[in-house]
Design a protein around this motif. Structure first.
Motif, PDB file in Angstrom:
ATOM      1  N   ILE A   1       0.862  -1.181   0.000  1.00  0.00           N
ATOM      2  CA  ILE A   1       0.000   0.000   0.000  1.00  0.00           C
ATOM      3  C   ILE A   1       0.898   1.232   0.000  1.00  0.00           C
ATOM      4  N   ASP A   2       0.719   2.076  -1.006  1.00  0.00           N
ATOM      5  CA  ASP A   2       1.464   3.327  -1.095  1.00  0.00           C
ATOM      6  C   ASP A   2       0.888   4.284  -0.055  1.00  0.00           C
ATOM      7  N   LEU A   3       1.644   4.548   1.006  1.00  0.00           N
ATOM      8  CA  LEU A   3       1.134   5.349   2.121  1.00  0.00           C
ATOM      9  C   LEU A   3       0.961   6.814   1.751  1.00  0.00           C
ATOM     10  N   GLU A   4       1.581   7.259   0.665  1.00  0.00           N
ATOM     11  CA  GLU A   4       1.389   8.639   0.225  1.00  0.00           C
ATOM     12  C   GLU A   4       0.072   8.808  -0.520  1.00  0.00           C
ATOM     13  N   ARG A   5      -0.475   7.696  -1.023  1.00  0.00           N
ATOM     14  CA  ARG A   5      -1.752   7.743  -1.728  1.00  0.00           C
ATOM     15  C   ARG A   5      -2.914   7.312  -0.830  1.00  0.00           C
ATOM     16  N   CYS A   6      -2.642   6.394   0.086  1.00  0.00           N
ATOM     17  CA  CYS A   6      -3.697   5.803   0.902  1.00  0.00           C
ATOM     18  C   CYS A   6      -4.329   6.843   1.829  1.00  0.00           C
ATOM     19  N   THR A   7      -5.684   6.861   1.895  1.00  0.00           N
ATOM     20  CA  THR A   7      -6.418   7.772   2.778  1.00  0.00           C
ATOM     21  C   THR A   7      -7.009   7.040   3.976  1.00  0.00           C
ATOM     22  N   ARG A   8      -6.675   5.768   4.175  1.00  0.00           N
ATOM     23  CA  ARG A   8      -7.162   4.943   5.295  1.00  0.00           C
ATOM     24  C   ARG A   8      -8.676   4.799   5.293  1.00  0.00           C
ATOM     25  N   CYS A   9      -9.244   4.683   4.113  1.00  0.00           N
ATOM     26  CA  CYS A   9     -10.701   4.585   4.018  1.00  0.00           C
ATOM     27  C   CYS A   9     -11.214   3.163   4.252  1.00  0.00           C
ATOM     28  N   ASP A  10     -10.351   2.154   4.202  1.00  0.00           N
ATOM     29  CA  ASP A  10     -10.679   0.737   4.433  1.00  0.00           C
ATOM     30  C   ASP A  10     -11.593   0.140   3.368  1.00  0.00           C
ATOM     31  N   VAL A  11     -11.710   0.791   2.224  1.00  0.00           N
ATOM     32  CA  VAL A  11     -12.500   0.213   1.137  1.00  0.00           C
ATOM     33  C   VAL A  11     -11.908  -1.129   0.712  1.00  0.00           C
ATOM     34  N   CYS A  12     -10.585  -1.232   0.693  1.00  0.00           N
ATOM     35  CA  CYS A  12      -9.935  -2.475   0.266  1.00  0.00           C
ATOM     36  C   CYS A  12     -10.289  -3.636   1.191  1.00  0.00           C
ATOM     37  N   VAL A  13     -10.328  -3.368   2.509  1.00  0.00           N
ATOM     38  CA  VAL A  13     -10.632  -4.423   3.477  1.00  0.00           C
ATOM     39  C   VAL A  13     -12.055  -4.915   3.290  1.00  0.00           C
ATOM     40  N   ARG A  14     -13.000  -3.962   3.107  1.00  0.00           N
ATOM     41  CA  ARG A  14     -14.391  -4.364   2.946  1.00  0.00           C
ATOM     42  C   ARG A  14     -14.630  -5.067   1.613  1.00  0.00           C
ATOM     43  N   ALA A  15     -13.937  -4.646   0.569  1.00  0.00           N
ATOM     44  CA  ALA A  15     -14.070  -5.316  -0.719  1.00  0.00           C
ATOM     45  C   ALA A  15     -13.567  -6.749  -0.637  1.00  0.00           C
ATOM     46  N   CYS A  16     -12.468  -6.957   0.087  1.00  0.00           N
ATOM     47  CA  CYS A  16     -11.949  -8.318   0.272  1.00  0.00           C
ATOM     48  C   CYS A  16     -12.965  -9.182   1.002  1.00  0.00           C
ATOM     49  N   ALA A  17     -13.591  -8.615   2.043  1.00  0.00           N
ATOM     50  CA  ALA A  17     -14.596  -9.370   2.789  1.00  0.00           C
ATOM     51  C   ALA A  17     -15.775  -9.734   1.908  1.00  0.00           C
ATOM     52  N   ASP A  18     -16.258  -8.782   1.088  1.00  0.00           N
ATOM     53  CA  ASP A  18     -17.397  -9.070   0.223  1.00  0.00           C
ATOM     54  C   ASP A  18     -17.060 -10.089  -0.852  1.00  0.00           C
ATOM     55  N   ALA A  19     -15.798 -10.147  -1.245  1.00  0.00           N
ATOM     56  CA  ALA A  19     -15.392 -11.130  -2.255  1.00  0.00           C
ATOM     57  C   ALA A  19     -15.193 -12.511  -1.667  1.00  0.00           C
ATOM     58  N   HIS A  20     -15.165 -12.615  -0.330  1.00  0.00           N
ATOM     59  CA  HIS A  20     -14.886 -13.896   0.326  1.00  0.00           C
ATOM     60  C   HIS A  20     -15.936 -14.219   1.376  1.00  0.00           C
ATOM     61  N   GLU A  21     -17.193 -14.035   1.017  1.00  0.00           N
ATOM     62  CA  GLU A  21     -18.305 -14.432   1.882  1.00  0.00           C
ATOM     63  C   GLU A  21     -18.202 -13.838   3.275  1.00  0.00           C
ATOM     64  N   GLY A  22     -17.739 -12.570   3.359  1.00  0.00           N
ATOM     65  CA  GLY A  22     -17.714 -11.875   4.636  1.00  0.00           C
ATOM     66  C   GLY A  22     -16.463 -12.069   5.471  1.00  0.00           C
ATOM     67  N   VAL A  23     -15.524 -12.885   5.002  1.00  0.00           N
ATOM     68  CA  VAL A  23     -14.298 -13.144   5.768  1.00  0.00           C
ATOM     69  C   VAL A  23     -13.124 -12.489   5.042  1.00  0.00           C
ATOM     70  N   THR A  24     -12.646 -11.375   5.571  1.00  0.00           N
ATOM     71  CA  THR A  24     -11.565 -10.665   4.895  1.00  0.00           C
ATOM     72  C   THR A  24     -10.243 -11.402   5.051  1.00  0.00           C
ATOM     73  N   ARG A  25      -9.441 -11.354   4.001  1.00  0.00           N
ATOM     74  CA  ARG A  25      -8.090 -11.911   4.039  1.00  0.00           C
ATOM     75  C   ARG A  25      -7.051 -10.813   4.250  1.00  0.00           C
ATOM     76  N   LEU A  26      -7.491  -9.566   4.272  1.00  0.00           N
ATOM     77  CA  LEU A  26      -6.574  -8.432   4.271  1.00  0.00           C
ATOM     78  C   LEU A  26      -6.645  -7.681   5.597  1.00  0.00           C
ATOM     79  N   VAL A  27      -5.490  -7.446   6.202  1.00  0.00           N
ATOM     80  CA  VAL A  27      -5.382  -6.593   7.377  1.00  0.00           C
ATOM     81  C   VAL A  27      -4.481  -5.421   6.992  1.00  0.00           C
ATOM     82  N   ARG A  28      -5.024  -4.207   7.108  1.00  0.00           N
ATOM     83  CA  ARG A  28      -4.272  -3.032   6.652  1.00  0.00           C
ATOM     84  C   ARG A  28      -3.261  -2.618   7.716  1.00  0.00           C
TER      85      ARG A  28
END
Length: 715
Positions: free
Chosen positions: A565-592
């Motif tokens: 994760i490019d920390l200069e671009r990231c706004t800490r919105c957690d969209v990536c974490v929630r997208a991972c969860a939705d792609a995996h039946e609610g169980v996220t594989r990603l910890v930011r």
């Protein structure tokens, strides 16, 4: 009674004795009740005069004599305890003790090390002589005999016990001078030698160089203790050494199990194996919904914005026609059909072998179907049984009759073999065992065999200019050796047993016949070989040492596919974490969260390591690499033992609880709601065209990268 005309008369310590010609001074003294110490031969062995501790003084002789090999002479006058003799024995004991670890294992355990006892008798304190650094140390490869070369005094008693008494001809001397020592076969570790574990060598050893390994790794559950004679009355133990069984009393118990009683449960850790004497058991594993692989199901619908985002990049479902049946490898003589993971075992079957030898979790739940009697064994007894050629042949026969056909068909590339060809192979294949660390085949050797893994894990390494590199880990139903046979006839990698391994060896001629008769199999195997070779080439390009200590220290060199994760671009919105969860039946594989390197955050997500330690030890083979890409896949039949999570050095595999309806373990046949854990890890959103987290990031802050190239590491 010796005839007076032929008797030889001599005097020992002032006492006259008449003995037969050819009698040694040692034996003549023993007739008078005079004790002469010796270390190099037991009373039932041929004396060789190696240790010289039995030295005595013969009147009018220039030097002291070794009484065990010096024959008596008419009129000989012998002194066995003169001042000169005592000084000589003390010096000899002191010299031997200088190189001896005191107290040795035998002295610590039973306080009867003959050398240390001799030192006490002659008043040897701390030796005046420097201790030499032995070129050999401990050999702990065998589970029933511990070898400590530093305690060996080269008395050769073990050699004569093995050769003269038992006629096994396994132990001998190797090396010269400073490097001399005992060895097994052609200087092999004991476990890899042809030693049958009779125990005669350790019984006769005067020091702690050879000692019994009564390895009680766990307290055996309650059962009937069985003595050596009772065990030898059973067919599987009748050829085993009574000495060994007596020394290892308590390492085997007999258990009587009622119908419905559970012997062991999947996922539990253990260190014993079971052998069925009578009755029948059911072997099964729970395979609930495929949460661990997180495959989407038809008709699940769009439940939110992130679900819709991931649906946009979802691949069309691949059509699978006439898929071959899939089997789950378990720690027994059978495999389980994925569609109905239940099988039965009966008298003569062995299960729990890999759990016992390598301390892996139990691969299945075993429950008695009827009144059953089993033997529960510790590791040293199991390894001894495996040395028994008759017992091993019986297990091999059972495998050929019951499991070879299924085993061949569990290998996807071999699923098209005809029944007739399998029948032809049945009596031609060989089952070969390898101990941990033993080479199965070596890079650069002529390729003459094809191997299927039956039990255990195999490490594949390649030698590059920068040194050896682990290419992959293999376990059942993997195979190896095809590249050399399909290519130039030379091994392209070294394959080593990571633990206790058994492979099915198919000779080169049979392999070529198989390729000739089944062109489709040859084409498929050639494709796999090409993929492996291309992967090896890419690995070689990145195998040179890098100059960045921090990069190496964080383990990034191991990664082949890293989420940053490019920390200069990231706004800490957690969209990536929630997208991972939705792609995996609610169980996220990603910890930011995770390590920092330069301006990037290395997220807690699977790295697709070059050396995937997570794959080592899975008792049911549910964790593997995708055959066409880099990601680590955890299959639906994961039993939640947690070994892969423990093995991962970077904490990128987690156990997640799932709700399901399954059989109540306490009430067979009754179903109830339960919570079970299964391992989860990033699978690169393999049902989608690109990872959901990367696709959904509104600021293009996430990247899946190959770290060496991305960070510009010069190789």
């Amino acid at each position: 009674m010796t005839p007076a005309a032929t008797a030889v008369k001599l005097t020992i310590d002032g006492r006259e004795v008449a003995v037969e010609p050819g009698t040694t001074i040692f034996d003549a003294a023993r007739r008078l009740g005079i004790d002469i110490p010796t270390l190099c031969h037991a009373q039932h062995q041929t004396p060789v005069g190696v240790c010289r501790v039995c030295t005595v003084e013969v009147k009018n002789n220039r030097v002291l004599a070794a009484s065990c090999v010096r024959s008596v002479e008419e009129g000989m006058v012998v002194a066995t305890a003169s001042d000169g003799v005592r000084r000589a024995r003390r010096t000899l004991a002191e010299l031997l003790l200088a190189d001896h670890p005191s107290p040795c294992e035998r002295q610590q355990t039973t306080a009867d090390c003959e050398l240390e006892r001799l030192g006490e008798v002659y008043g040897v304190g701390a030796p005046r002589f420097a201790t030499r650094a032995w070129p050999r140390g401990l050999d702990e490869s065998s589970l029933f005999i511990a070898v400590d070369h530093t305690a060996c005094i080269l008395c050769d008693r073990c050699i004569r016990a093995c050769t003269e008494i038992k006629r096994n001809n396994v132990i001998g001397r190797s090396g010269k001078g400073y490097g001399a020592g005992i060895s097994f076969d052609n200087d092999l570790p004991m476990a890899m030698s042809s030693c049958v574990g009779c125990g005669e060598c350790m019984v006769t050893c005067p020091t702690g160089a050879l000692t019994n390994r009564k390895v009680l790794d766990v307290e055996l559950p309650p059962g009937e203790q069985m003595g050596a004679e009772e065990l030898k009355a059973l067919p599987i133990f009748e050829r085993m050494s009574g000495t060994f069984l007596d020394l290892n009393r308590g390492a085997v118990v007999r258990r009587r199990v009622r119908a419905g009683e559970v012997l062991c449960r999947e996922g539990d850790f253990g260190s014993t194996a079971f052998y069925i004497l009578s009755g029948k058991v059911e072997v099964s594993i729970a395979t609930p919904l495929g949460h661990s692989a997180a495959r989407r199901t038809a008709g699940s619908g769009r439940t939110g914005f992130f679900r819709m985002l991931t649906e946009l990049v979802k691949r069309p479902a691949a059509e699978v026609a006439d898929a071959a049946p899939r089997y789950i490898p378990i720690d027994a003589t059978v495999d389980l059909d994925l569609s109905n993971p239940v099988a039965q075992l009966g008298p003569g079957d062995l299960f729990g072998e890999m759990t016992c030898l390598s301390f892996y979790p139990r691969s299945a739940t075993v429950r008695a179907v009827e009144e059953t009697v089993v033997l529960e064994l510790l590791r040293n007894v199991l390894q001894m049984l495996q040395k028994d050629k008759v017992f091993k042949a019986d297990l091999d026969r059972r495998y050929r009759e019951r499991a070879l056909d299924t085993h061949l068909r569990t290998v996807p590339v071999l699923s098209g073999l005809s029944a007739a060809f399998v029948t032809r192979l049945r009596d031609r294949v060989r089952l070969v065992r390898f101990e941990p660390g033993q080479e199965i085949c070596k890079q650069g050797e002529v390729a003459d065999s094809f191997f299927l893994i039956r039990i255990g894990f195999v490490k594949v390494t390649q030698n590059f200019a920068g040194g050896d590199l682990v290419a992959r880990y293999l376990t059942r139903p993997d195979y190896f050796g095809e590249i050399g046979l399909l290519g130039e006839g030379v091994r392209t990698a070294t394959c080593t047993a990571l633990d206790h391994v058994e492979v099915v060896r198919i000779g080169g001629e049979d392999f070529r016949d198989m390729m000739h008769e089944f062109p489709d199999i040859e084409a498929a195997m050639s494709r796999v070989a090409r993929t492996r070779m291309q992967s090896d080439d890419r690995r070689q390009d990145a195998a040179s040492p890098v100059a960045l200590d921090d990069f190496l220290g964080q383990g990034l060199m191991q990664a082949q596919n890293l989420l940053v994760i490019d920390l200069e671009r990231c706004t800490r919105c957690d969209v990536c974490v929630r997208a991972c969860a939705d792609a995996h039946e609610g169980v996220t594989r990603l910890v930011r969260d995770g390590l920092r390197y330069d301006k990037y955050l290395v997220a807690t997500s699977c790295r697709s390591c070059r050396d995937p330690l997570c794959m080592v030890g899975c008792p049911v083979g549910s964790i593997r690499r995708h055959p066409d890409s880099l990601e680590i896949i955890i299959e639906d039949w994961c039993i939640g033992c947690g070994l892969c999570a423990t093995q991962c050095p970077y904490g990128n595999i987690n156990l997640h609880p799932f709700k399901l309806v399954a059989e109540d373990p306490e009430h067979p046949g009754v179903m109830k709601a339960q919570v079970r854990e299964k391992a989860t890890t990033c699978d690169l959103s393999r049902d989608y065209k690109e990872p959901a987290c990367v696709y959904s990031c509104p600021h293009d802050a996430l990247k899946r990268i190959e770290p060496v190239k991305f960070f510009g590491i010069k190789t």
